[in-house]
Design an enzyme around this catalytic site. Structure first.
Site, PDB file in Angstrom:
ATOM      1  N   GLY A  14     125.790  49.709  41.147  1.00 15.40           N
ATOM      2  CA  GLY A  14     125.448  50.810  41.804  1.00 15.40           C
ATOM      3  C   GLY A  14     124.511  50.268  42.865  1.00 15.40           C
ATOM      4  N   GLY A  19     119.807  50.558  44.951  1.00 14.07           N
ATOM      5  CA  GLY A  19     120.444  49.381  44.839  1.00 14.07           C
ATOM      6  C   GLY A  19     120.246  48.220  45.757  1.00 14.07           C
ATOM      7  CE  LYS A 210     112.587  61.986  37.156  1.00 13.86           C
ATOM      8  NZ  LYS A 210     112.411  62.610  38.280  1.00 13.86           N
TER       9      LYS A 210
END
Lengths: 431, 431
Positions: A14, A19, A210
């Site tokens: 990625g 990245g 999250k």
């Protein structure tokens, strides 16, 4: 202090902004990272959908793999860094392959862990690998580390967070710019703040992912995203925001988790918080997590929740832990010891904000007050505003009450002939 | 994930509130600590000045040592916890003895580390021991961990902190209670907030110790407390506080450290910060540390800076790290690699707040403005207040300027016949 002076070799799958950001840090800060971890950190191989895209960083020094699963299991990869996203598909396959091969894994993928966290934690443990995900929650804020390690001597009593910067941006713009929800949404969209599926943001799903990860660590429970009560911000009106401000509150998409006698509460929903509190003062795209422990009291952590630098910082924090030989269980304790907690609907008594509108007739307000009183809901403050089109907006801040009593009161209000706007209630979170 | 299932055995020297707090956590949370660390944690032996004092926790289960050095080197002690305090004397002797014996050390002693941090870090390393001090800085806030580990992928650009709750309490009471410095000091004293030597608090020494430790980690430098520019809060008047508020600022005893081309800046001094910033909104005894990194941007950490629970929480965070086998170098990298940085006086250009008073004569203000202009200091805002006793208070907020230009301007102002109060300048820290 490090365990070895062998280089630590990364494989990155990625190559979006995060990245690319990680690649830049590894290239540009080699000496600093080596001084701190005691070993050199280098990238062996990378993988992405498009090999030819210009990412502002040369890829020629790294082996290329089209298939992230192949990347994850290469002999010259010690740590597999998963930055592809998605709860299933290639991300899941590659992470599983890496763990099965005994590779350590660092990921920013909240959806993957929210859906498969328990199985992946068990897989990591069975293979002697670590699975780290600091970048999955609240961007650059080192909140996973604080909760898992720094506060490990505490019984955690509550975790609260504003963890979706896009929602906070929209709510902030409604308040400070006087925009409607649709206008603020369009502005956020124009700025590229929204996910391809905007409901991930405004529906609270991303933030809910999250919260489910923080709750697992905080309460030693198996990740249970399905147990998160989710409510998005789409129903919030500019009047709600103004009236809440008038009462001394701000509206936030707030994640709240606590363990109660009835089970694990996990709620991601619009809530009112005192305008003067750290959460109330949080504007724009910034994130904030509040952790409360029986020893430490309240700890507030604030920082950028997204973006190349902050997210890459979190990924590198995990990489540096691995380089230094710091190995902690995925959710802070052995995966088999994590309990399957009963999800509890947010039942902890709280004050509520109620908005409605009444016909402009004598006695209308009294009827609403009576309906609340009969349901056992006590009124803290009540305001009636100038009426428009024969309906007068009314808002009520209640004393602390149960959700059951509140629901009863709302039903009774709805049944009143004088009530012309279906009442809307938002919890006030005391912070 | 833990390295061993052997119990981790603690020896605790110093049984004040923090020591008693640690004992309580180890006793009352045994199962939780074991679930999280994978091993049992127990106390082998304790030491304190007075064996018979009631600390609210029974000591009969632990061996007693009168001498902390003996305690530190007992065969049944894996981790020596130093909670005695003092930069030298028994605390230093016992920590050194523990490290020489290869014992890991956890301490809350900022003075010890500020004065002897480099030597102790080298000693720890030479003996394969870890030396941890989360509790020494900002109480319960896991800031050492965040800086050393979570943000390890960043080049740190600035560290800012309000790290002495007593000073912040005094300044808050001057502002919200309208107290003079002496009154607020007396109130803090009456509440037991002040150290035996109050200059440790109000002189900025205690906070300066903490800043020097953060700077060492942030910039990879040897701890250099002597390089901290120290200025206490004793000269702050209620007028400063009111006038700063009038200009949109609050006064804080602010620690600031950054690495510049001229060397390492470390300053602990009263500064103005924007009233609406997280630092400006910090009231009472709470602490806040702001860390800025090139990748992560700004991270804000807030929590209780003192007290039994928060400080014991920090000590236990370190103990849990040791129990889990998480071993990091004292200041985040090998002690021999820490560089001896040249201390630089705070030379980074900044805006300043200047307070003075002028005789009430035509042209007085113009002369001050001219003196500033001749020194190259540009005025951002200037206010003259109603005069009292023939002198008119004047305050100036400058644009960003160097300290050298400011000092020249202050000297020129002092020399003016119209200036009747020696000008006082406070830096405005941009956050």
């Amino acid at each position: 202090m490090s365990q070895t002076s062998e280089p630590l070799r990364l494989g990155i799958a990625g190559l979006g902004t995060v990245g690319a950001g990680v690649l830049k840090i590894v290239r540009q800060k080699a000496a600093l990272l080596e001084a701190r971890s005691g070993r050199s950190i280098r990238v062996s191989a990378v993988s992405a959908r498009n090999r030819d895209k210009d990412r502002g960083v040369p890829l020629k020094d790294y082996a290329w793999e089209d298939d992230p699963v192949t990347l994850a299991t290469r002999d010259d990869v010690d740590v597999f860094i998963e930055l592809m996203g998605g709860s299933d598909g290639p991300a899941k396959a590659a992470v599983e392959a890496a763990l099965k091969a005994g590779k350590d894994v660092v990921t920013a993928n909240k959806a993957l862990l929210a859906h498969h966290g328990q199985a992946l934690a068990e897989l990591a443990e069975a293979n002697g690998a670590v699975l780290r995900f600091e970048a999955a929650v609240a961007g650059g804020i080192p909140v996973i580390k604080a909760l898992t390690e720094g506060l490990a001597g505490n019984e955690i009593t509550r975790v609260i967070g504003v963890m979706n910067g896009t929602c906070n941006y929209i709510l902030t713009r409604m308040e400070d710019g006087g925009l409607t929800y649709d206008e603020a949404f369009a502005e956020a969209d124009g700025l590229g703040f929204l996910e391809a599926d905007p409901n991930l943001d405004v529906g609270g799903i991303d933030a809910g992912h999250k919260l489910s990860l923080l709750a697992a660590i905080a309460f030693g429970t198996q990740v249970n995203f399905a147990g998160v009560e989710l409510e998005g911000i789409g129903k919030i009106t500019i009047e709600d925001i103004r009236q809440a401000a008038d009462m001394g509150y701000r509206i936030k998409l707030l994640g709240v988790s606590r363990m109660t006698g009835r089970g694990l509460e996990q709620s991601m929903a619009p809530c009112l918080v005192p305008a003067g509190s750290p959460l109330g003062q949080l504007t724009g795209g910034t994130n904030m997590v509040v952790i409360e422990g029986d020893q430490v009291g309240q700890i507030v952590l604030r920082g950028a929740g997204a973006g190349e630098g902050p997210t890459a910082s979190a990924v590198m924090g995990d990489v540096m832990d691995v380089a230094r030989g710091l190995r902690v269980s995925t959710f802070g304790q052995g995966a088999k010891g994590l309990v399957s907690a009963t999800p509890a609907r947010a039942t902890t008594p709280a004050p509520y904000y109620i908005r409605t509108a009444l016909v402009d007739k004598p006695g209308a307000l009294a009827k609403v007050a009576a309906a609340l009183g009969e349901a056992g809901v006590s009124i803290h403050r009540m305001r009636q505003y100038d009426h428009t089109n024969e309906a007068a907006p009314v808002l009520v801040v209640t004393h602390r009450t149960t959700r059951a009593a509140l629901d009863e009161a709302l039903a009774a209000m709805k049944a009143l002939a004088v009530v012309v706007a279906s009442p809307v209630a938002l919890r006030i979170e005391e912070v």
